[in-house]
Design a protein around this motif. Sequence first.
Motif, PDB file in Angstrom:
ATOM      1  N   ASP A 125      48.691  57.842  41.660  1.00 32.69           N
ATOM      2  CA  ASP A 125      47.938  58.323  42.610  1.00 32.69           C
ATOM      3  C   ASP A 125      48.609  58.595  43.940  1.00 32.69           C
ATOM      4  O   ASP A 125      48.108  58.714  44.995  1.00 32.69           O
ATOM      5  CB  ASP A 125      46.778  57.807  42.544  1.00 32.69           C
ATOM      6  CG  ASP A 125      45.652  57.618  41.707  1.00 32.69           C
ATOM      7  OD1 ASP A 125      45.721  58.861  40.859  1.00 32.69           O
ATOM      8  OD2 ASP A 125      44.961  56.789  41.264  1.00 32.69           O
ATOM      9  N   LEU A 126      50.075  58.473  43.904  1.00 36.46           N
ATOM     10  CA  LEU A 126      50.590  58.522  45.200  1.00 36.46           C
ATOM     11  C   LEU A 126      50.828  60.066  45.706  1.00 36.46           C
ATOM     12  O   LEU A 126      50.473  61.100  44.752  1.00 36.46           O
ATOM     13  CB  LEU A 126      52.329  58.095  44.995  1.00 36.46           C
ATOM     14  CG  LEU A 126      52.490  56.658  44.540  1.00 36.46           C
ATOM     15  CD1 LEU A 126      53.843  56.518  44.327  1.00 36.46           C
ATOM     16  CD2 LEU A 126      52.231  55.997  45.728  1.00 36.46           C
ATOM     17  N   LYS A 127      50.770  60.223  46.975  1.00 33.88           N
ATOM     18  CA  LYS A 127      50.746  61.451  47.796  1.00 33.88           C
ATOM     19  C   LYS A 127      51.840  62.389  47.373  1.00 33.88           C
ATOM     20  O   LYS A 127      51.931  63.462  47.111  1.00 33.88           O
ATOM     21  CB  LYS A 127      50.677  61.244  49.258  1.00 33.88           C
ATOM     22  CG  LYS A 127      49.607  60.384  49.742  1.00 33.88           C
ATOM     23  CD  LYS A 127      48.257  61.134  50.057  1.00 33.88           C
ATOM     24  CE  LYS A 127      47.325  60.494  50.612  1.00 33.88           C
ATOM     25  NZ  LYS A 127      46.101  60.390  49.746  1.00 33.88           N
ATOM     26  N   LEU A 128      53.231  61.778  47.304  1.00 30.08           N
ATOM     27  CA  LEU A 128      54.362  62.335  46.960  1.00 30.08           C
ATOM     28  C   LEU A 128      54.953  62.172  45.631  1.00 30.08           C
ATOM     29  O   LEU A 128      55.382  60.893  45.316  1.00 30.08           O
ATOM     30  CB  LEU A 128      55.411  62.298  48.049  1.00 30.08           C
ATOM     31  CG  LEU A 128      56.806  63.161  48.089  1.00 30.08           C
ATOM     32  CD1 LEU A 128      56.759  64.325  48.140  1.00 30.08           C
ATOM     33  CD2 LEU A 128      57.563  62.252  48.919  1.00 30.08           C
ATOM     34  N   GLN A 129      54.577  63.122  44.752  1.00 26.94           N
ATOM     35  CA  GLN A 129      55.203  62.862  43.160  1.00 26.94           C
ATOM     36  C   GLN A 129      56.584  63.620  43.008  1.00 26.94           C
ATOM     37  O   GLN A 129      56.490  64.783  42.599  1.00 26.94           O
ATOM     38  CB  GLN A 129      54.208  63.263  42.182  1.00 26.94           C
ATOM     39  CG  GLN A 129      52.920  62.440  42.228  1.00 26.94           C
ATOM     40  CD  GLN A 129      53.107  61.132  41.503  1.00 26.94           C
ATOM     41  OE1 GLN A 129      53.966  61.011  40.575  1.00 26.94           O
ATOM     42  NE2 GLN A 129      52.309  60.151  41.689  1.00 26.94           N
ATOM     43  N   LEU A 130      57.612  62.762  43.081  1.00 23.96           N
ATOM     44  CA  LEU A 130      58.879  63.399  42.897  1.00 23.96           C
ATOM     45  C   LEU A 130      59.226  63.635  41.442  1.00 23.96           C
ATOM     46  O   LEU A 130      59.781  64.516  41.025  1.00 23.96           O
ATOM     47  CB  LEU A 130      59.972  62.627  43.639  1.00 23.96           C
ATOM     48  CG  LEU A 130      59.627  62.809  45.191  1.00 23.96           C
ATOM     49  CD1 LEU A 130      60.850  61.923  45.824  1.00 23.96           C
ATOM     50  CD2 LEU A 130      59.766  64.265  45.778  1.00 23.96           C
ATOM     51  N   PHE A 188      63.952  58.379  42.039  1.00 29.32           N
ATOM     52  CA  PHE A 188      63.453  56.966  42.303  1.00 29.32           C
ATOM     53  C   PHE A 188      63.649  56.151  43.524  1.00 29.32           C
ATOM     54  O   PHE A 188      62.872  55.486  44.049  1.00 29.32           O
ATOM     55  CB  PHE A 188      63.845  56.202  41.032  1.00 29.32           C
ATOM     56  CG  PHE A 188      63.255  54.792  40.746  1.00 29.32           C
ATOM     57  CD1 PHE A 188      61.736  54.784  40.533  1.00 29.32           C
ATOM     58  CD2 PHE A 188      63.838  53.730  40.822  1.00 29.32           C
ATOM     59  CE1 PHE A 188      61.353  53.474  40.359  1.00 29.32           C
ATOM     60  CE2 PHE A 188      63.414  52.341  40.723  1.00 29.32           C
ATOM     61  CZ  PHE A 188      62.101  52.362  40.683  1.00 29.32           C
ATOM     62  N   ILE A 189      65.052  56.295  43.753  1.00 27.18           N
ATOM     63  CA  ILE A 189      65.491  55.680  45.130  1.00 27.18           C
ATOM     64  C   ILE A 189      64.781  56.437  46.334  1.00 27.18           C
ATOM     65  O   ILE A 189      64.336  55.583  47.128  1.00 27.18           O
ATOM     66  CB  ILE A 189      66.950  55.650  45.197  1.00 27.18           C
ATOM     67  CG1 ILE A 189      67.625  54.590  44.121  1.00 27.18           C
ATOM     68  CG2 ILE A 189      67.497  55.091  46.411  1.00 27.18           C
ATOM     69  CD1 ILE A 189      69.501  54.757  43.975  1.00 27.18           C
ATOM     70  N   VAL A 190      64.707  57.647  46.064  1.00 30.63           N
ATOM     71  CA  VAL A 190      64.020  58.282  47.451  1.00 30.63           C
ATOM     72  C   VAL A 190      62.406  57.970  47.306  1.00 30.63           C
ATOM     73  O   VAL A 190      62.007  57.544  48.501  1.00 30.63           O
ATOM     74  CB  VAL A 190      63.921  59.855  47.163  1.00 30.63           C
ATOM     75  CG1 VAL A 190      63.209  60.789  48.354  1.00 30.63           C
ATOM     76  CG2 VAL A 190      65.475  60.332  47.555  1.00 30.63           C
ATOM     77  N   THR A 191      61.863  57.839  45.985  1.00 30.81           N
ATOM     78  CA  THR A 191      60.437  57.486  46.033  1.00 30.81           C
ATOM     79  C   THR A 191      60.323  55.971  46.847  1.00 30.81           C
ATOM     80  O   THR A 191      59.295  55.606  47.524  1.00 30.81           O
ATOM     81  CB  THR A 191      59.970  57.337  44.615  1.00 30.81           C
ATOM     82  OG1 THR A 191      60.021  58.795  44.324  1.00 30.81           O
ATOM     83  CG2 THR A 191      58.369  57.158  44.668  1.00 30.81           C
ATOM     84  N   ILE A 192      61.156  55.166  46.153  1.00 36.79           N
ATOM     85  CA  ILE A 192      61.140  53.596  46.900  1.00 36.79           C
ATOM     86  C   ILE A 192      61.254  53.749  48.514  1.00 36.79           C
ATOM     87  O   ILE A 192      60.508  53.047  49.055  1.00 36.79           O
ATOM     88  CB  ILE A 192      62.124  52.782  46.002  1.00 36.79           C
ATOM     89  CG1 ILE A 192      61.773  52.715  44.564  1.00 36.79           C
ATOM     90  CG2 ILE A 192      62.328  51.541  46.681  1.00 36.79           C
ATOM     91  CD1 ILE A 192      62.826  51.851  43.794  1.00 36.79           C
TER      92      ILE A 192
END
Length: 171
Positions: A50-55, A31-35
């Motif tokens: 719909d984000l490009k990178l779904q971690l 979550f922190i990396v995605t933020i």
Amino acid sequence: KLWQNNVFAFALECWYLALGLYSMVTRLVLFIVTISIHIGRIDKPVLDKDLKLQLDKYPILFRQDLLSGEAHRHPYLDRLGTLYMMKLRYGSQFANTAGAAWRLLFVAALMPWLRQHRIRDENFDASSHELQARIDSIKKEENEKTMLKAILEESNEDENIYKQNKQTIPQ
């Protein structure tokens, strides 16, 4: 033997605690990396699907599981199936006018805010001449039917009397 079971149960609890802690820390890091990757974007929410990178795949998996379970349990279909089964079980005693009147009284007494959602015909006028004429014609038809039944019963009685008299009279 009992102490072995207790030790094994304690080991499983520790294992579940470690797995839960690992899962929580992993998702927090993701979550922190995605933020941090999407920190400058104001056009989409952080957890948008719909984000490009779904971690983090857990929200998608949760949504898929929820939809697959609920796809075959639509509330309207459940209610309709229940109504059909009740109609099959109780026959003409189910969903009659007396029950509808009691339901209306119940809703009017206990849930008055639902009155605004009742289906009403804007053009309906209970005192209109057409409606009164229709009611009178229905009453007239019912009176005619009861008169015809009475005439048929009288004719059946006369016919039975005639047959009885015919049998008693020697020929």
